[in-house]
Motif scaffolding. Structure first.
Motif, mmCIF file in Angstrom:
data_model
loop_
_atom_site.group_PDB
_atom_site.id
_atom_site.type_symbol
_atom_site.label_atom_id
_atom_site.label_comp_id
_atom_site.label_asym_id
_atom_site.label_seq_id
_atom_site.Cartn_x
_atom_site.Cartn_y
_atom_site.Cartn_z
ATOM 1 N N SER A 153 11.890 -15.790 -15.018
ATOM 2 C CA SER A 153 10.408 -16.304 -14.721
ATOM 3 C C SER A 153 9.719 -15.939 -15.908
ATOM 4 O O SER A 153 9.763 -14.804 -16.336
ATOM 5 N N LYS A 154 8.440 -16.704 -15.896
ATOM 6 C CA LYS A 154 7.318 -16.202 -17.020
ATOM 7 C C LYS A 154 6.729 -15.058 -16.625
ATOM 8 O O LYS A 154 6.224 -14.348 -17.460
ATOM 9 N N GLY A 155 6.453 -14.602 -15.393
ATOM 10 C CA GLY A 155 5.704 -13.493 -15.212
ATOM 11 C C GLY A 155 6.584 -12.221 -14.735
ATOM 12 O O GLY A 155 6.012 -11.226 -14.522
ATOM 13 N N ARG A 156 7.846 -12.426 -14.927
ATOM 14 C CA ARG A 156 8.868 -11.388 -14.803
ATOM 15 C C ARG A 156 8.383 -10.083 -15.720
ATOM 16 O O ARG A 156 8.434 -8.973 -15.021
ATOM 17 N N GLY A 157 8.113 -10.105 -16.834
ATOM 18 C CA GLY A 157 7.974 -9.007 -17.771
ATOM 19 C C GLY A 157 6.590 -8.462 -17.504
ATOM 20 O O GLY A 157 6.604 -7.105 -17.404
ATOM 21 N N LEU A 158 5.515 -9.071 -17.015
ATOM 22 C CA LEU A 158 4.093 -8.466 -16.651
ATOM 23 C C LEU A 158 4.460 -7.828 -15.248
ATOM 24 O O LEU A 158 3.902 -6.765 -14.960
ATOM 25 N N TRP A 159 5.267 -8.425 -14.379
ATOM 26 C CA TRP A 159 5.477 -7.869 -13.047
ATOM 27 C C TRP A 159 6.031 -6.369 -13.219
ATOM 28 O O TRP A 159 5.903 -5.475 -12.565
ATOM 29 N N PHE A 160 7.188 -6.296 -14.152
ATOM 30 C CA PHE A 160 8.181 -5.336 -14.441
ATOM 31 C C PHE A 160 7.280 -4.079 -14.777
ATOM 32 O O PHE A 160 7.414 -2.966 -14.293
ATOM 33 N N PHE A 161 6.310 -4.393 -15.846
ATOM 34 C CA PHE A 161 5.549 -3.362 -16.401
ATOM 35 C C PHE A 161 4.428 -2.840 -15.375
ATOM 36 O O PHE A 161 4.354 -1.480 -15.196
ATOM 37 N N VAL A 162 3.791 -3.630 -14.519
ATOM 38 C CA VAL A 162 2.796 -3.373 -13.412
ATOM 39 C C VAL A 162 3.747 -2.472 -12.601
ATOM 40 O O VAL A 162 3.357 -1.383 -12.051
ATOM 41 N N HIS A 163 4.752 -2.873 -11.942
ATOM 42 C CA HIS A 163 5.694 -2.055 -11.097
ATOM 43 C C HIS A 163 5.921 -0.798 -11.550
ATOM 44 O O HIS A 163 6.104 0.105 -10.902
ATOM 45 N N TRP A 164 6.599 -0.614 -12.722
ATOM 46 C CA TRP A 164 7.014 0.481 -13.259
ATOM 47 C C TRP A 164 5.777 1.426 -13.717
ATOM 48 O O TRP A 164 5.806 2.619 -13.231
ATOM 49 N N ILE A 165 4.491 1.052 -14.067
ATOM 50 C CA ILE A 165 3.488 2.051 -14.436
ATOM 51 C C ILE A 165 3.003 2.355 -12.855
ATOM 52 O O ILE A 165 2.464 3.618 -12.877
ATOM 53 N N THR A 166 2.874 1.622 -11.984
ATOM 54 C CA THR A 166 2.243 2.048 -10.698
ATOM 55 C C THR A 166 3.574 3.000 -9.880
ATOM 56 O O THR A 166 3.030 4.084 -9.273
ATOM 57 N N GLY A 167 4.672 2.521 -10.191
ATOM 58 C CA GLY A 167 5.553 3.556 -9.366
ATOM 59 C C GLY A 167 5.523 5.055 -10.155
ATOM 60 O O GLY A 167 5.691 5.865 -9.224
ATOM 61 N N THR A 168 5.420 4.966 -11.388
ATOM 62 C CA THR A 168 5.452 6.258 -12.128
ATOM 63 C C THR A 168 4.255 7.212 -11.590
ATOM 64 O O THR A 168 4.247 8.447 -11.397
ATOM 65 N N ALA A 169 3.093 6.344 -11.592
ATOM 66 C CA ALA A 169 2.011 7.132 -11.001
ATOM 67 C C ALA A 169 1.975 7.536 -9.824
ATOM 68 O O ALA A 169 1.417 8.764 -9.535
ATOM 69 N N VAL A 170 2.630 6.781 -8.732
ATOM 70 C CA VAL A 170 2.853 7.094 -7.345
ATOM 71 C C VAL A 170 3.742 8.384 -7.332
ATOM 72 O O VAL A 170 3.409 9.346 -6.495
ATOM 73 N N SER A 171 4.479 8.504 -8.192
ATOM 74 C CA SER A 171 5.506 9.467 -8.121
ATOM 75 C C SER A 171 4.883 10.847 -8.675
ATOM 76 O O SER A 171 5.251 11.808 -8.011
ATOM 77 N N LEU A 172 4.363 10.666 -9.747
ATOM 78 C CA LEU A 172 3.656 12.049 -10.370
ATOM 79 C C LEU A 172 2.466 12.391 -9.481
ATOM 80 O O LEU A 172 2.361 13.605 -8.987
ATOM 81 N N LEU A 173 1.564 11.495 -8.964
ATOM 82 C CA LEU A 173 0.586 11.888 -7.961
ATOM 83 C C LEU A 173 0.977 12.600 -6.420
ATOM 84 O O LEU A 173 0.512 13.524 -6.123
ATOM 85 N N GLY A 174 2.095 11.971 -6.219
ATOM 86 C CA GLY A 174 2.770 12.306 -4.892
ATOM 87 C C GLY A 174 3.411 13.829 -5.142
ATOM 88 O O GLY A 174 3.007 14.882 -4.272
ATOM 89 N N ILE A 175 3.834 14.245 -6.215
ATOM 90 C CA ILE A 175 4.430 15.766 -6.552
ATOM 91 C C ILE A 175 3.082 16.697 -6.642
ATOM 92 O O ILE A 175 3.020 17.547 -6.053
#
Length: 251
Positions: A153-175
């Motif tokens: 779908s059209k918004g798949r690329g944007l969704w993947f980027f937001v999901h990846w950057i948010t997940g990375t931030a959550v993991s680092l902040l959690g540690i």
């Protein structure tokens, strides 16, 4: 319409989770007043309050399992799935990622409710301040993952980027917040945390090593294989050979 249905389902699930977790972390304002009177001016828990000490320890354990174990497991699982084209192994890795992240959200929510209801949150240290933002980002990441659009779908690329950057931030902040939580635990209880800090550092180091190792495993395996150059499948035929060929065909 499908997006709206997913959003409504997520809100319903979130409300059910909160309603189920609230009774498990029962507390009252009287408990806060009692523990506030027992604590000294330096906020150190006296030996006569084992209940509060247990609650702080249990809170730390919940957040370690959530941010220090389940979250990295989910990240590694989805990273390993990128090397799989299709099949059963890809589905297993995806389900490991999804289930570990959902459990992480549930445990972090339990820890957040426990912190809000049982502790005197004055937000005078880095652990509490980072924790407030971290809890919000955890649920934001869960919402983003729940609203995953279909592949192609059209918004798949944007969704993947937001999901990846948010997940990375959550993991680092959690540690980071686990380290600040150990410091806050030491300041509040005056207990030694050197062993737990060393063990958690060893765990984080192993997770980082495994993350980088599995990412380069295929490349390392190919280093021991000698790739033969491709040989041409055709050759130039001389006029003499063409005449011999034609003579053979005429026979």
């Amino acid at each position: 319409m499908q997006l709206l249905q997913k959003l409504v389902s997520f809100i319903i699930c979130a409300n059910l989770v909160i309603l189920l977790l609230l009774p498990l972390v029962s507390s009252s304002q009287e408990h806060l007043k009692t523990t506030g009177n027992l604590t000294s001016s330096k906020n150190i828990i006296p030996k006569s309050s084992p209940k509060l000490l247990f609650e702080i320890t249990f809170h730390g354990f919940l957040l370690w399992v959530s941010m220090g174990f389940l979250m990295p497991v989910g990240v590694i699982a989805i990273r390993m799935s990128h090397r799989e084209a299709c099949g059963r192994r890809l589905k297993i890795l995806f389900y490991v990622h999804s289930i570990s992240q959902m459990l992480s959200v549930l445990l972090s929510t339990a820890g957040a409710v426990m912190s809000i209801k049982n502790f005197n949150n004055s937000f005078d240290n880095h652990h509490q301040r980072i924790g407030v933002g971290l809890y919000g980002m955890v649920w934001l990441q869960a919402l983003i993952g729940f609203l995953r659009p279909r592949r192609g779908s059209k918004g798949r690329g944007l969704w993947f980027f937001v999901h990846w950057i948010t997940g990375t931030a959550v993991s680092l902040l959690g540690i980071v917040n686990i380290y600040t939580g150990l410091q806050a635990y030491h300041q509040k209880t005056s207990r030694r945390i050197h062993l737990w800090t060393v063990l958690f550092t060893a765990e984080v180091s192993f997770i980082i090593f495994f993350y980088l190792f599995q990412d380069k495993w295929d490349y390392m395996q190919k280093q021991g294989v000698i790739l033969e150059p491709l040989r041409p499948t055709h050759r130039i035929i001389s006029p003499g050979e063409k005449q011999k060929g034609s003579a053979t065909e005429s026979c």
